[in-house]
Motif scaffolding. Structure first.
Motif, mmCIF file in Angstrom:
data_model
loop_
_atom_site.group_PDB
_atom_site.id
_atom_site.type_symbol
_atom_site.label_atom_id
_atom_site.label_comp_id
_atom_site.label_asym_id
_atom_site.label_seq_id
_atom_site.Cartn_x
_atom_site.Cartn_y
_atom_site.Cartn_z
ATOM 1 N N HIS A 223 0.852 -1.202 0.000
ATOM 2 C CA HIS A 223 0.000 0.000 0.000
ATOM 3 C C HIS A 223 0.883 1.246 0.000
ATOM 4 C CE1 HIS A 223 -0.229 -0.152 4.730
ATOM 5 N NE2 HIS A 223 0.978 -0.333 4.288
ATOM 6 N N GLY B 105 -10.596 4.300 2.367
ATOM 7 C CA GLY B 105 -10.415 4.171 3.807
ATOM 8 C C GLY B 105 -9.708 5.409 4.319
ATOM 9 N N CYS B 106 -10.009 5.789 5.558
ATOM 10 C CA CYS B 106 -9.386 7.004 6.087
ATOM 11 C C CYS B 106 -9.472 7.020 7.610
ATOM 12 C CB CYS B 106 -10.076 8.238 5.525
ATOM 13 S SG CYS B 106 -11.777 8.430 6.098
ATOM 14 N N GLY B 107 -8.910 8.038 8.194
ATOM 15 C CA GLY B 107 -9.037 8.186 9.644
ATOM 16 C C GLY B 107 -8.054 9.200 10.179
ATOM 17 N N ALA C 141 -5.366 10.815 7.406
ATOM 18 C CA ALA C 141 -4.813 10.104 6.256
ATOM 19 C C ALA C 141 -5.963 9.422 5.527
ATOM 20 C CB ALA C 141 -3.798 9.059 6.705
ATOM 21 N N PHE C 142 -5.803 9.228 4.239
ATOM 22 C CA PHE C 142 -6.779 8.389 3.537
ATOM 23 C C PHE C 142 -6.078 7.655 2.412
ATOM 24 C CE2 PHE C 142 -7.086 11.980 0.557
ATOM 25 C CZ PHE C 142 -7.201 11.344 -0.665
ATOM 26 N N GLY C 143 -6.695 6.582 1.915
ATOM 27 C CA GLY C 143 -6.123 5.846 0.800
ATOM 28 C C GLY C 143 -7.223 5.258 -0.062
ATOM 29 N N ASP D 205 -2.710 7.793 -1.902
ATOM 30 C CA ASP D 205 -2.711 7.872 -0.441
ATOM 31 C C ASP D 205 -2.384 9.312 -0.065
ATOM 32 O OD1 ASP D 205 -2.453 5.440 1.778
ATOM 33 O OD2 ASP D 205 -1.587 7.349 2.468
ATOM 34 N N SER D 206 -2.943 9.769 1.041
ATOM 35 C CA SER D 206 -2.737 11.165 1.394
ATOM 36 C C SER D 206 -2.687 11.335 2.896
ATOM 37 C CB SER D 206 -3.901 11.979 0.815
ATOM 38 O OG SER D 206 -3.790 13.331 1.167
ATOM 39 N N PHE E 24 -8.256 0.307 10.492
ATOM 40 C CA PHE E 24 -6.890 0.273 9.956
ATOM 41 C C PHE E 24 -5.972 0.466 11.153
ATOM 42 C CE2 PHE E 24 -9.698 2.200 6.799
ATOM 43 C CZ PHE E 24 -9.572 1.278 5.771
ATOM 44 N N ASP F 211 4.197 7.220 4.195
ATOM 45 C CA ASP F 211 3.720 8.370 4.978
ATOM 46 C C ASP F 211 4.693 8.780 6.085
ATOM 47 O OD1 ASP F 211 1.548 8.243 3.340
ATOM 48 O OD2 ASP F 211 0.039 8.070 4.922
ATOM 49 N N PHE G 125 -3.254 1.908 11.555
ATOM 50 C CA PHE G 125 -2.513 3.172 11.651
ATOM 51 C C PHE G 125 -3.394 4.403 11.828
ATOM 52 C CE2 PHE G 125 -3.637 3.374 7.215
ATOM 53 C CZ PHE G 125 -3.517 2.044 6.803
ATOM 54 N N THR G 126 -4.731 4.209 11.843
ATOM 55 C CA THR G 126 -5.627 5.341 12.109
ATOM 56 C C THR G 126 -6.606 4.976 13.220
ATOM 57 O OG1 THR G 126 -7.018 4.557 10.284
ATOM 58 C CG2 THR G 126 -5.583 6.435 9.818
ATOM 59 N N ARG H 151 0.153 -7.147 -4.416
ATOM 60 C CA ARG H 151 -0.377 -8.125 -3.467
ATOM 61 C C ARG H 151 -0.621 -9.446 -4.181
ATOM 62 N NH1 ARG H 151 -4.973 -4.597 -0.219
ATOM 63 N NH2 ARG H 151 -3.624 -2.788 0.091
ATOM 64 N N THR I 24 0.540 3.799 1.789
ATOM 65 C CA THR I 24 0.704 4.335 3.141
ATOM 66 C C THR I 24 2.128 4.078 3.655
ATOM 67 O OG1 THR I 24 -1.574 3.575 3.391
ATOM 68 C CG2 THR I 24 -0.580 4.556 5.313
ATOM 69 N N GLN J 46 -2.699 2.950 -6.173
ATOM 70 C CA GLN J 46 -3.408 3.638 -5.083
ATOM 71 C C GLN J 46 -3.005 5.106 -5.029
ATOM 72 O OE1 GLN J 46 -2.284 1.605 -1.445
ATOM 73 N NE2 GLN J 46 -4.205 0.450 -1.419
HETATM 74 N N1 DAH Z 1 -3.533 1.500 3.181
HETATM 75 C C1 DAH Z 1 -4.919 1.061 3.204
HETATM 76 C C2 DAH Z 1 -5.078 -0.142 2.268
HETATM 77 O O1 DAH Z 1 -4.270 -0.352 1.414
HETATM 78 C C3 DAH Z 1 -5.841 2.158 2.764
HETATM 79 C C4 DAH Z 1 -5.837 3.290 3.724
HETATM 80 C C5 DAH Z 1 -6.750 3.342 4.741
HETATM 81 C C6 DAH Z 1 -4.911 4.317 3.620
HETATM 82 C C7 DAH Z 1 -6.768 4.373 5.658
HETATM 83 C C8 DAH Z 1 -4.905 5.369 4.531
HETATM 84 C C9 DAH Z 1 -5.852 5.389 5.550
HETATM 85 O O2 DAH Z 1 -3.998 6.374 4.471
HETATM 86 O O3 DAH Z 1 -5.863 6.411 6.427
HETATM 87 O O4 DAH Z 1 -6.028 -0.851 2.388
#
Ligand code: DAH
Length: 376
Positions: free
Chosen positions: A115, A220-222, A242-244, A155-156, A198, A120, A200-201, A139, A117, A153
């Motif tokens: 991913h 996904g985010c948080g 963060a979100f992805g 990601d932010s 997740f 980050d 990490f969030t 994967r 992420t 992806q």
């Molecule tokens: N890394 C996660 C995935 O590959 C997606 C994701 C979820 C990224 C939440 C994020 C986040 O930055 O905050 O499934």
């Protein structure tokens, strides 16, 4: 020496991976050649490719909404350490996503990122407070129309000034992301938030969009986990989100692309349909060629994992393999027998029985010699 070299490669921000042909075998490590070749494809940077269009669409949404805040990085090497990919993000040591059946290990502590992420923490350590990342992720998985071992992806993450209330950061995050969803799906889109998980969030959420009769997971985010921020050397009164999101599933829905293999097609009939480079492009399938089906049955002797079978089918059958699925399972005298059906189809032409038979026999041989099974 060897590992040190790999780790060096894994920590170089902004470095792209050399083309597979010039990649020394010792660096390819345990990753199959066919997968390595994908690391230099960079579909998300290929002008007019639907994944590239989606990437630039997301970048310009954020640029319009917050001018000058988010820089997009799209050239990060997919080779990362297990520390970057998992440990720094609090992914438990026994989490299934870390298993070699799910992740491409280059070496014991170097992987192809699963991913975006994974980058980050390094950026936060460099003092960055807002970013957008886009790239290819890897994967090992089953084989069907929506799964491919490589996908892309965005990601932010964004950090806020010290002492900003967490509730405000969450509201900001959700407003930015519903705005993005309306931008992509139209202002009359039906959206809903659901709780997510997740490592990490915390808290974590998922945004879903109602599309052609079903709720589809969009992202996904948080709020970034305190411990992740700690590992990133972020001050203890600073918080952020963060979100992805995955680009393929989204592009399949938006551009009406029926099979994930099409993103990799070199066929002009695919590329030529995305000439506007905007979200209004729509794909019309050029034709559906007939499929060829082959079954493979075996007794399981040990630790068999479906992803290993799929990997063999993919590496010998390439993109002609459309689907691998369990057809039958039974138990006799304590032994387990499995039967898998493999569906072969080309997006571009009719297949001959001879060509598929050859691939099929190669797959049988490879399964018999490299997996803990006995063919029936
Ligand atoms: N890394 C996660 C995935 O590959 C997606 C994701 C979820 C990224 C939440 C994020 C986040 O930055 O905050 O499934």
């Amino acid at each position: 020496m060897r590992l040190a070299g790999l780790r060096h490669l894994a920590t170089l921000a902004n470095s792209s991976v050399p083309a597979a042909e010039v990649m020394p075998a010792r660096i390819r490590g345990r990753v199959p050649e066919a997968i390595w070749r994908r690391t230099s494809a960079r579909l998300h940077k290929k002008p007019l490719h639907p994944l590239c269009t989606l990437r630039t669409e997301i970048a310009s949404y954020f640029e319009n909404r917050h001018p000058g805040v988010f820089n997009m990085h799209s050239d990060l090497s997919p080779i990362v350490t297990t520390k970057q990919c998992f440990d720094d993000l609090l992914v438990p040591v026994d989490h299934p996503s870390r298993a070699p059946t799910d992740t491409y290990y280059v070496d014991d502590d170097v992987v192809l990122r699963t991913h975006m992420t994974a980058h980050d923490v390094a950026f936060m350590q460099q003092g960055k407070t807002a970013l957008l990342l886009c790239g290819d992720v890897y994967r090992r998985d089953t084989v069907d129309r929506t799964h491919y071992p490589v996908f892309h992806q965005v990601d932010s993450m964004r950090l806020y000034p010290p002492a900003t209330e967490r509730a405000l950061i969450q509201r900001d995050l959700q407003a930015d992301l519903t705005g993005l969803a309306y931008h992509l799906f139209g202002s009359d889109a039906k959206l809903r938030w659901v709780d997510g998980y997740f490592p990490f969030t915390s808290p974590s959420f998922e945004l879903e969009v109602f599309w052609e009769g079903e709720w589809l997971e969009l992202l996904g985010c948080g709020l970034l986990h305190r411990e992740v921020l700690f590992k990133a050397n972020v001050a203890s009164d600073v918080n952020g989100w963060a979100f992805g999101l995955g680009l393929e599933r989204l592009a399949m829905v938006l551009f009406q692309i029926p099979d994930i293999r099409l993103f990799w097609s070199e066929d002009e009939r695919f590329a030529s349909q995305f000439s506007s480079g905007t979200l209004s492009d729509r794909f019309k399938p050029f034709s559906s060629f007939p499929s060829v089906e082959k079954d493979i049955s075996f007794w399981v002797n040990g630790n068999f994992h479906e992803n290993d079978l799929c990997e063999i089918a993919r590496s010998l059958g390439g993109d002609l393999v459309e689907n691998v699925s369990l057809l039958d399972r039974f138990q006799r005298d304590g032994n387990i027998s499995l039967c898998y059906r493999m569906v072969f189809r080309s997006m571009e032409r009719s297949l001959t029985h001879d060509e598929i038979n050859n691939i099929y026999y190669d797959i049988r041989e490879s399964v018999a010699t490299s997996l803990p099974v006995t063919l029936r």
